[in-house]
Design a protein around this motif. Sequence first.
Motif, PDB file in Angstrom:
ATOM      1  N   TYR A   1       0.799  -1.383   0.119  1.00 48.30           N
ATOM      2  CA  TYR A   1       0.191   0.282   0.055  1.00 48.30           C
ATOM      3  C   TYR A   1       0.875   1.457   0.127  1.00 48.30           C
ATOM      4  CZ  TYR A   1      -3.452  -3.552   1.482  1.00 48.30           C
ATOM      5  OH  TYR A   1      -4.159  -4.543   1.443  1.00 48.30           O
ATOM      6  N   VAL A   2       2.065   1.222  -0.249  1.00 46.81           N
ATOM      7  CA  VAL A   2       3.005   2.489  -0.106  1.00 46.81           C
ATOM      8  C   VAL A   2       2.861   3.219  -1.337  1.00 46.81           C
ATOM      9  CG1 VAL A   2       5.238   3.206  -0.405  1.00 46.81           C
ATOM     10  CG2 VAL A   2       4.824   1.352   1.260  1.00 46.81           C
ATOM     11  N   ASN A   3       2.539   4.436  -1.161  1.00 52.12           N
ATOM     12  CA  ASN A   3       2.419   5.376  -2.315  1.00 52.12           C
ATOM     13  C   ASN A   3       3.241   6.562  -1.845  1.00 52.12           C
ATOM     14  OD1 ASN A   3       1.219   7.895  -3.646  1.00 52.12           O
ATOM     15  ND2 ASN A   3      -0.705   6.816  -3.709  1.00 52.12           N
ATOM     16  N   ASP A   4       4.147   6.988  -3.017  1.00 51.76           N
ATOM     17  CA  ASP A   4       5.090   7.969  -3.037  1.00 51.76           C
ATOM     18  C   ASP A   4       4.276   9.310  -2.485  1.00 51.76           C
ATOM     19  OD1 ASP A   4       6.921   6.510  -3.743  1.00 51.76           O
ATOM     20  OD2 ASP A   4       7.284   7.448  -5.447  1.00 51.76           O
ATOM     21  N   ASP A   5       3.227   9.592  -2.741  1.00 49.19           N
ATOM     22  CA  ASP A   5       2.551  11.000  -2.571  1.00 49.19           C
ATOM     23  C   ASP A   5       2.204  11.008  -1.122  1.00 49.19           C
ATOM     24  OD1 ASP A   5       2.567  11.833  -5.272  1.00 49.19           O
ATOM     25  OD2 ASP A   5       0.380  11.015  -5.649  1.00 49.19           O
ATOM     26  N   GLU A   6       2.123   9.955  -0.247  1.00 45.62           N
ATOM     27  CA  GLU A   6       1.829   9.872   1.190  1.00 45.62           C
ATOM     28  C   GLU A   6       3.212  10.154   1.969  1.00 45.62           C
ATOM     29  OE1 GLU A   6      -0.983   6.960   2.983  1.00 45.62           O
ATOM     30  OE2 GLU A   6      -1.089   6.001   0.923  1.00 45.62           O
ATOM     31  N   LEU A   7       4.258   9.746   1.380  1.00 47.39           N
ATOM     32  CA  LEU A   7       5.519  10.138   1.654  1.00 47.39           C
ATOM     33  C   LEU A   7       6.349  11.302   1.594  1.00 47.39           C
ATOM     34  CD1 LEU A   7       6.988   6.504   0.652  1.00 47.39           C
ATOM     35  CD2 LEU A   7       6.081   7.074   3.010  1.00 47.39           C
ATOM     36  N   LYS A   8       6.055  11.886   0.784  1.00 49.76           N
ATOM     37  CA  LYS A   8       6.766  13.059   0.324  1.00 49.76           C
ATOM     38  C   LYS A   8       6.722  14.424   1.434  1.00 49.76           C
ATOM     39  CE  LYS A   8       6.500  12.491  -4.752  1.00 49.76           C
ATOM     40  NZ  LYS A   8       5.849  12.860  -6.081  1.00 49.76           N
ATOM     41  N   GLY A   9       7.906  14.876   1.807  1.00 52.46           N
ATOM     42  CA  GLY A   9       7.889  15.966   2.817  1.00 52.46           C
ATOM     43  C   GLY A   9       7.783  15.289   4.211  1.00 52.46           C
ATOM     44  N   LYS A  10       7.665  13.961   4.385  1.00 51.32           N
ATOM     45  CA  LYS A  10       7.621  13.252   5.619  1.00 51.32           C
ATOM     46  C   LYS A  10       8.634  12.448   6.121  1.00 51.32           C
ATOM     47  CE  LYS A  10       2.450  13.448   5.113  1.00 51.32           C
ATOM     48  NZ  LYS A  10       1.397  12.509   4.718  1.00 51.32           N
ATOM     49  N   THR A  11       8.653  12.292   7.384  1.00 50.26           N
ATOM     50  CA  THR A  11       9.381  10.994   7.759  1.00 50.26           C
ATOM     51  C   THR A  11       8.892   9.527   7.565  1.00 50.26           C
ATOM     52  OG1 THR A  11      10.631  12.377   9.593  1.00 50.26           O
ATOM     53  CG2 THR A  11      10.664  10.050   9.948  1.00 50.26           C
ATOM     54  N   ALA A  12       9.653   8.726   7.349  1.00 56.72           N
ATOM     55  CA  ALA A  12       9.160   7.172   7.258  1.00 56.72           C
ATOM     56  C   ALA A  12       9.551   6.594   8.358  1.00 56.72           C
ATOM     57  CB  ALA A  12       9.289   6.659   5.800  1.00 56.72           C
ATOM     58  N   VAL A  13       9.043   5.672   9.001  1.00 56.97           N
ATOM     59  CA  VAL A  13       9.612   4.543   9.980  1.00 56.97           C
ATOM     60  C   VAL A  13       9.507   3.313   9.352  1.00 56.97           C
ATOM     61  CG1 VAL A  13       9.458   3.696  12.273  1.00 56.97           C
ATOM     62  CG2 VAL A  13       9.435   6.172  11.885  1.00 56.97           C
TER      63      VAL A  13
ATOM     64  N   LEU B   1      12.440  -1.124   2.327  1.00 59.19           N
ATOM     65  CA  LEU B   1      13.201   0.296   2.341  1.00 59.19           C
ATOM     66  C   LEU B   1      13.391   0.934   1.306  1.00 59.19           C
ATOM     67  CD1 LEU B   1      15.844  -1.120   4.859  1.00 59.19           C
ATOM     68  CD2 LEU B   1      14.408   0.997   5.088  1.00 59.19           C
ATOM     69  N   ASN B   2      13.507  -0.068  -0.009  1.00 61.10           N
ATOM     70  CA  ASN B   2      13.490   0.443  -1.108  1.00 61.10           C
ATOM     71  C   ASN B   2      12.417   1.173  -1.925  1.00 61.10           C
ATOM     72  OD1 ASN B   2      16.431  -0.139  -2.617  1.00 61.10           O
ATOM     73  ND2 ASN B   2      15.880  -1.848  -1.327  1.00 61.10           N
ATOM     74  N   LYS B   3      11.076   0.771  -1.203  1.00 64.74           N
ATOM     75  CA  LYS B   3      10.072   1.275  -1.577  1.00 64.74           C
ATOM     76  C   LYS B   3       9.525   2.640  -0.755  1.00 64.74           C
ATOM     77  CE  LYS B   3       6.627  -0.644  -3.605  1.00 64.74           C
ATOM     78  NZ  LYS B   3       6.060  -0.278  -4.963  1.00 64.74           N
ATOM     79  N   VAL B   4      10.324   2.995  -0.042  1.00 63.43           N
ATOM     80  CA  VAL B   4       9.763   4.493   0.847  1.00 63.43           C
ATOM     81  C   VAL B   4      11.035   5.599   0.631  1.00 63.43           C
ATOM     82  CG1 VAL B   4       8.812   2.923   2.421  1.00 63.43           C
ATOM     83  CG2 VAL B   4      11.163   3.439   2.777  1.00 63.43           C
ATOM     84  N   GLU B   5      11.644   5.589  -0.307  1.00 64.79           N
ATOM     85  CA  GLU B   5      12.880   6.323  -0.875  1.00 64.79           C
ATOM     86  C   GLU B   5      12.277   7.801  -1.220  1.00 64.79           C
ATOM     87  OE1 GLU B   5      15.470   4.493  -3.334  1.00 64.79           O
ATOM     88  OE2 GLU B   5      16.542   3.527  -1.851  1.00 64.79           O
ATOM     89  N   ALA B   6      10.972   8.157  -1.475  1.00 63.31           N
ATOM     90  CA  ALA B   6      10.296   9.222  -1.623  1.00 63.31           C
ATOM     91  C   ALA B   6      10.398  10.055  -0.073  1.00 63.31           C
ATOM     92  CB  ALA B   6       9.133   9.339  -1.987  1.00 63.31           C
ATOM     93  N   ALA B   7      10.450   9.416   0.869  1.00 65.67           N
ATOM     94  CA  ALA B   7      10.276  10.346   2.095  1.00 65.67           C
ATOM     95  C   ALA B   7      11.384  11.071   2.341  1.00 65.67           C
ATOM     96  CB  ALA B   7      10.121   9.217   3.372  1.00 65.67           C
ATOM     97  N   ASP B   8      11.520  12.033   3.406  1.00 65.27           N
ATOM     98  CA  ASP B   8      12.536  13.164   3.517  1.00 65.27           C
ATOM     99  C   ASP B   8      13.621  12.195   4.183  1.00 65.27           C
ATOM    100  OD1 ASP B   8      11.330  14.860   2.175  1.00 65.27           O
ATOM    101  OD2 ASP B   8      11.165  16.270   3.928  1.00 65.27           O
ATOM    102  N   LYS B   9      13.222  11.509   5.267  1.00 64.62           N
ATOM    103  CA  LYS B   9      14.021  10.665   6.377  1.00 64.62           C
ATOM    104  C   LYS B   9      13.353   9.587   6.471  1.00 64.62           C
ATOM    105  CE  LYS B   9      16.536  13.758   9.442  1.00 64.62           C
ATOM    106  NZ  LYS B   9      16.521  14.367  10.523  1.00 64.62           N
ATOM    107  N   ILE B  10      14.198   8.361   6.848  1.00 61.98           N
ATOM    108  CA  ILE B  10      13.839   6.974   6.819  1.00 61.98           C
ATOM    109  C   ILE B  10      14.636   6.426   8.057  1.00 61.98           C
ATOM    110  CG2 ILE B  10      13.579   4.579   5.928  1.00 61.98           C
ATOM    111  CD1 ILE B  10      13.731   6.244   3.096  1.00 61.98           C
TER     112      ILE B  10
END
Length: 232
Positions: free
Chosen positions: A11-23, A106-115
């Motif tokens: 369910y990962v979507n780049d638009d939900e991650l942009k500008g945010k921190t991902a854990v 991890l490779n799917k959440v690279e749109a986030a600002d921090k991981i």
Amino acid sequence: MRISLIPAVTYVNDDELKGKTAVVIDVLRATSVMTTAIINGASEIIALTEVEDALRMKDAKCILGGERKGLKIKGFDLSNSPLEYTRERVEGKRVVMTTTNGTKTLNKVEAADKIYIACMLNGKAVGKRLVEEEKDTVIVCAGTNGKFSIDDYACAGKIIYEANKFGKVELDDFAYAAFSAYNDHKDDIISLVKNAYHYKYLLSLGLGEDLKYCFKEDISDLVPEYKSGRIK
């Protein structure tokens, strides 16, 4: 700050991650291994999705670790058991990992600002870090083979529970449900996760000691960060 939760990598979507921190959470067992390796002095961890890419990186200063279907990969030095990543094995070494669920996430959440890398072992430290940084956060559960997994969900609840101790956070519905599940079972977290498919599968492989270790809480204040394919 707001915390939202994605229940599985599907369910990962780049638009939900942009500008945010991902854990990222893969409590059984990739993020538990990664955290343990960093605790024990690994210089860095390289997270890859393909076995062949990992094998090409093998050299004297590099340790290969990971699994497919929970089992050690042929030609690798270590499996995906956190108990193998001792200080004697990993200190000062580069660890190259590939796993069924965790490294793919991890490779799917690279749109986030921090991981950040999270598990039960550092749940309190992760929750504290999120509140200190006051940045909207998406917790991403790796899940099992793209599907929802109770073990990752319980760990997400742990992190949210700890974050709530350090400051006021707004939660989406998935995050609130995870928080509630952890809060209701925090005195016996195994009672929540013992019927999870992946938990039972690892138990069937004789990995009971891994399961015990992965659900130890707050043994470290380290919060590993993933950036450009590397974890430090």
